[in-house]
Scaffold this motif. Sequence first.
Motif, PDB file in Angstrom:
ATOM      1  N   ARG A 234      -6.302  -6.284  -8.010  1.00 52.41           N
ATOM      2  CA  ARG A 234      -5.228  -5.715  -8.520  1.00 52.41           C
ATOM      3  C   ARG A 234      -4.615  -4.587  -7.757  1.00 52.41           C
ATOM      4  N   ASP A 235      -5.335  -3.907  -6.684  1.00 49.33           N
ATOM      5  CA  ASP A 235      -4.889  -2.824  -6.034  1.00 49.33           C
ATOM      6  C   ASP A 235      -5.173  -3.046  -4.410  1.00 49.33           C
ATOM      7  N   LYS A 238      -1.992  -1.551  -2.505  1.00 48.53           N
ATOM      8  CA  LYS A 238      -1.507  -0.153  -2.747  1.00 48.53           C
ATOM      9  C   LYS A 238      -1.826   0.587  -1.442  1.00 48.53           C
ATOM     10  N   ALA A 249     -10.211  -0.681  -2.373  1.00 49.49           N
ATOM     11  CA  ALA A 249     -10.225  -0.987  -3.822  1.00 49.49           C
ATOM     12  C   ALA A 249     -11.632  -1.443  -4.149  1.00 49.49           C
ATOM     13  N   GLN A 258     -11.411   6.770  -8.711  1.00 49.76           N
ATOM     14  CA  GLN A 258      -9.819   6.559  -8.434  1.00 49.76           C
ATOM     15  C   GLN A 258      -9.973   7.363  -6.833  1.00 49.76           C
ATOM     16  N   ILE A 275      -5.568   4.114  -6.204  1.00 47.10           N
ATOM     17  CA  ILE A 275      -6.355   3.037  -6.030  1.00 47.10           C
ATOM     18  C   ILE A 275      -7.561   3.142  -7.225  1.00 47.10           C
TER      19      ILE A 275
END
Length: 319
Positions: A234-235, A238, A249, A258, A275
């Motif tokens: 997903r990240d 980023k 990540a 996080q 992230i």
Amino acid sequence: MEYYLIAFIIDLIVGDPHFLPHPIKFIGNYINLIEKVTRKIAKTSFALKIAGVFLLCSTILVSMAIVYIPLQILKYFGANYYIVGVIYFSYSILSTKCLKDEALKVKEALEVSLEAARKQVAFIVGRDTNELKKDEIIKATIETVAENTTDGIIAPLLFLFLGGPILAMAYKGVSTLDSMVGYKNDKYIDYGWASAKMDDILNFIPARIAGFVMVFASFIVNLDIRASLKILLRDNNKHASPNSAWTEAAAAGALNIQLGGTHTYSGKEIYKPTIGDEYKSVDIADILEMNRLMISTSCLFMIFSWLMHMLISYSNIIS
């Protein structure tokens, strides 16, 4: 291949004692020298970019030469001397124990005082640290260990397997350049452009390998493998760098914390997306967990590479 395994084990146990001569220090000194000389000549934006390209190309050549020339001399004296040289240069490009030790220094400083921790973490991050809170110091340390798992361990090992210590040292030359001149600030936006771009290119595949290996490693050290894979997928984009978020990540997911967010660099606030998901607040113990994750990732990649080497060797024999 067995020489690289020996080098990996030496680095894991010994690290980088300050009394030993180290090729990376020589490369760093060379970069400083060439920057001073070329900046006296290059004054315009275009000239700085050309000077930066010259710095990049010459640093790669110098990095390869400081391995190639000694190895040729050692080969002249005999095979055993050559093997020792190969092991030494292979060992010198890795930083598993060094990375672990630097993170532990921050942990120990945190246990003394916040001010001590701010000063200690400044040695391993580029952001302003004077006003960092405890949780920000912990996150900065975890991010550094996660990111450097790629360019301090996995990428050097990959280039070592592909082209031996000469190619691996060329990679370390680029990596050193990026850490010294690869900044997007007024001073280096032109001069460090070529170095930063080359570092992005060379780390593109290693970062993705490192991210997925770290997911599997999270299972070995009893962390959250499902969250690690979820956050990785997903990240992974980023980050301003196309590569840094892959291991960050994977680590954030494994630790259920996080990372990322806005930080201050040279007095300027730089926005960074977060992230991972903040299932829990970070704690000093997370630094130890990140070290375990980093070491297990390194060992897992080494084992996988060894098995692949054995499989290829066996295939060549039976064919």
